[in-house]
Design a protein around this motif. Structure first.
Motif, PDB file in Angstrom:
ATOM      1  N   CYS A  48       0.430  -1.493   0.126  1.00 16.92           N
ATOM      2  CA  CYS A  48       0.038   0.019   0.110  1.00 16.92           C
ATOM      3  C   CYS A  48       0.890   1.297  -0.295  1.00 16.92           C
ATOM      4  CB  CYS A  48      -0.796  -0.293   1.137  1.00 16.92           C
ATOM      5  SG  CYS A  48      -1.826  -1.496   1.426  1.00 16.92           S
ATOM      6  N   HIS A  49       1.409   2.096  -1.466  1.00 14.07           N
ATOM      7  CA  HIS A  49       2.341   2.701  -1.118  1.00 14.07           C
ATOM      8  C   HIS A  49       1.160   4.407  -1.491  1.00 14.07           C
ATOM      9  CE1 HIS A  49       4.923   0.016  -2.728  1.00 14.07           C
ATOM     10  NE2 HIS A  49       4.375  -1.067  -3.069  1.00 14.07           N
ATOM     11  N   PHE A  50       2.382   5.060  -0.309  1.00 11.54           N
ATOM     12  CA  PHE A  50       1.670   6.644  -0.098  1.00 11.54           C
ATOM     13  C   PHE A  50       2.871   7.225   0.889  1.00 11.54           C
ATOM     14  CE2 PHE A  50      -0.501   4.161   3.121  1.00 11.54           C
ATOM     15  CZ  PHE A  50       0.294   4.457   3.911  1.00 11.54           C
ATOM     16  N   SER A  51       2.356   8.399   0.190  1.00  8.03           N
ATOM     17  CA  SER A  51       3.977   9.166   0.271  1.00  8.03           C
ATOM     18  C   SER A  51       2.738   9.693   2.160  1.00  8.03           C
ATOM     19  CB  SER A  51       4.673  10.471   0.007  1.00  8.03           C
ATOM     20  OG  SER A  51       3.336  11.367  -0.950  1.00  8.03           O
ATOM     21  N   ALA A  52       4.614  10.138   2.689  1.00  5.75           N
ATOM     22  CA  ALA A  52       4.086  11.011   4.166  1.00  5.75           C
ATOM     23  C   ALA A  52       3.677  12.423   4.169  1.00  5.75           C
ATOM     24  CB  ALA A  52       5.046  11.508   5.287  1.00  5.75           C
ATOM     25  N   GLU A  53       3.360  12.553   2.700  1.00  2.19           N
ATOM     26  CA  GLU A  53       2.844  14.331   2.499  1.00  2.19           C
ATOM     27  C   GLU A  53       1.261  14.046   1.889  1.00  2.19           C
ATOM     28  OE1 GLU A  53       3.594  16.969   2.787  1.00  2.19           O
ATOM     29  OE2 GLU A  53       5.050  16.979   3.614  1.00  2.19           O
ATOM     30  N   GLU A  54       1.321  12.462   1.429  1.00  2.30           N
ATOM     31  CA  GLU A  54       0.152  12.055   1.200  1.00  2.30           C
ATOM     32  C   GLU A  54      -1.012  12.018   2.659  1.00  2.30           C
ATOM     33  OE1 GLU A  54       0.363  10.423  -3.461  1.00  2.30           O
ATOM     34  OE2 GLU A  54       0.947   9.604  -1.256  1.00  2.30           O
TER      35      GLU A  54
ATOM     36  N   ILE B 196      -4.573  13.084   7.182  1.00  2.00           N
ATOM     37  CA  ILE B 196      -5.050  13.223   8.059  1.00  2.00           C
ATOM     38  C   ILE B 196      -5.410  14.452   8.545  1.00  2.00           C
ATOM     39  CG2 ILE B 196      -3.931  13.449  10.601  1.00  2.00           C
ATOM     40  CD1 ILE B 196      -1.613  11.441   9.777  1.00  2.00           C
ATOM     41  N   ARG B 197      -5.278  15.823   8.028  1.00  6.06           N
ATOM     42  CA  ARG B 197      -6.041  16.942   8.004  1.00  6.06           C
ATOM     43  C   ARG B 197      -6.914  17.210   7.652  1.00  6.06           C
ATOM     44  NH1 ARG B 197      -3.266  19.264   3.699  1.00  6.06           N
ATOM     45  NH2 ARG B 197      -5.488  19.231   2.798  1.00  6.06           N
ATOM     46  N   ASP B 198      -7.676  16.237   6.002  1.00  5.57           N
ATOM     47  CA  ASP B 198      -9.238  16.212   5.243  1.00  5.57           C
ATOM     48  C   ASP B 198      -9.517  15.190   6.364  1.00  5.57           C
ATOM     49  OD1 ASP B 198      -7.992  17.883   3.129  1.00  5.57           O
ATOM     50  OD2 ASP B 198      -7.978  16.180   2.561  1.00  5.57           O
TER      51      ASP B 198
ATOM     52  N   ARG C 299      -9.005  15.608   9.461  1.00  4.01           N
ATOM     53  CA  ARG C 299      -9.356  16.247  10.715  1.00  4.01           C
ATOM     54  C   ARG C 299     -10.519  17.185  10.803  1.00  4.01           C
ATOM     55  NH1 ARG C 299      -4.242  18.850  12.570  1.00  4.01           N
ATOM     56  NH2 ARG C 299      -4.136  16.148  12.719  1.00  4.01           N
ATOM     57  N   ARG C 300     -10.044  18.309   9.801  1.00  8.92           N
ATOM     58  CA  ARG C 300     -11.451  18.893   9.624  1.00  8.92           C
ATOM     59  C   ARG C 300     -12.504  18.031   9.417  1.00  8.92           C
ATOM     60  NH1 ARG C 300      -8.204  21.741   4.322  1.00  8.92           N
ATOM     61  NH2 ARG C 300      -6.340  23.352   6.093  1.00  8.92           N
ATOM     62  N   SER C 301     -13.045  17.491   8.718  1.00 16.32           N
ATOM     63  CA  SER C 301     -14.208  16.091   8.124  1.00 16.32           C
ATOM     64  C   SER C 301     -14.879  16.256   9.751  1.00 16.32           C
ATOM     65  CB  SER C 301     -14.317  15.068   8.123  1.00 16.32           C
ATOM     66  OG  SER C 301     -15.302  14.650   7.774  1.00 16.32           O
ATOM     67  N   TRP C 302     -14.216  15.906  11.235  1.00 17.17           N
ATOM     68  CA  TRP C 302     -13.970  15.583  12.472  1.00 17.17           C
ATOM     69  C   TRP C 302     -14.912  16.679  12.666  1.00 17.17           C
ATOM     70  CZ3 TRP C 302     -12.940  17.084  16.955  1.00 17.17           C
ATOM     71  CH2 TRP C 302     -12.982  16.124  18.242  1.00 17.17           C
ATOM     72  N   LEU C 303     -13.835  17.630  13.160  1.00 14.67           N
ATOM     73  CA  LEU C 303     -14.368  19.368  13.427  1.00 14.67           C
ATOM     74  C   LEU C 303     -15.683  19.499  13.048  1.00 14.67           C
ATOM     75  CD1 LEU C 303     -10.647  20.688  13.183  1.00 14.67           C
ATOM     76  CD2 LEU C 303     -12.511  20.246  15.366  1.00 14.67           C
ATOM     77  N   GLY C 304     -16.091  19.603  11.697  1.00 12.22           N
ATOM     78  CA  GLY C 304     -16.828  19.796  11.268  1.00 12.22           C
ATOM     79  C   GLY C 304     -18.698  19.505  11.399  1.00 12.22           C
ATOM     80  N   ASP C 305     -18.140  18.244  11.753  1.00 13.60           N
ATOM     81  CA  ASP C 305     -19.522  17.250  12.177  1.00 13.60           C
ATOM     82  C   ASP C 305     -19.963  17.958  14.012  1.00 13.60           C
ATOM     83  OD1 ASP C 305     -19.643  15.446  10.484  1.00 13.60           O
ATOM     84  OD2 ASP C 305     -18.478  13.522  11.193  1.00 13.60           O
ATOM     85  N   TRP C 306     -18.861  18.665  14.374  1.00 12.52           N
ATOM     86  CA  TRP C 306     -19.225  18.564  15.995  1.00 12.52           C
ATOM     87  C   TRP C 306     -18.801  20.449  16.337  1.00 12.52           C
ATOM     88  CZ3 TRP C 306     -20.354  15.374  19.512  1.00 12.52           C
ATOM     89  CH2 TRP C 306     -19.911  13.782  19.113  1.00 12.52           C
ATOM     90  N   VAL C 307     -18.909  21.229  15.465  1.00 15.85           N
ATOM     91  CA  VAL C 307     -18.321  22.159  15.801  1.00 15.85           C
ATOM     92  C   VAL C 307     -20.178  23.338  14.742  1.00 15.85           C
ATOM     93  CG1 VAL C 307     -17.306  25.014  14.695  1.00 15.85           C
ATOM     94  CG2 VAL C 307     -15.996  22.950  15.377  1.00 15.85           C
TER      95      VAL C 307
END
Length: 68
Positions: A45-51, A56-58, A60-68
């Motif tokens: 399963c190949h992905f880069s650290a930047e990806e 992770i950022r996306d 986190r944003r989705s989770w916060l959007g559900d709670w804010v």
């Protein structure tokens, strides 16, 4: 392909307690990213650290959007 690779790896992690334990160990963010990308590659399963940072950022944003 990288998000698909990450999703495949995520499924491996959900099914493998040893992977879960390895990724839970306390470490610096950069060490976590390196470990996750290495373990992902070892499981085909190949992905880069930047990806991974973007994923992770996306999430986190989705989770916060559900709670804010």
């Amino acid at each position: 392909m990288s998000r698909e690779g990450f999703e495949r790896f995520r499924q491996h992690v959900l099914e493998d307690l040893s992977l879960q334990e390895a990724l839970r160990a306390p470490m610096e963010v950069s060490a976590f990213l390196a470990l996750a990308t290495r373990l992902g590659a070892e499981h085909g399963c190949h992905f880069s650290a930047e990806e991974l940072k973007d994923i992770i950022r996306d999430a986190r944003r989705s989770w916060l959007g559900d709670w804010v």
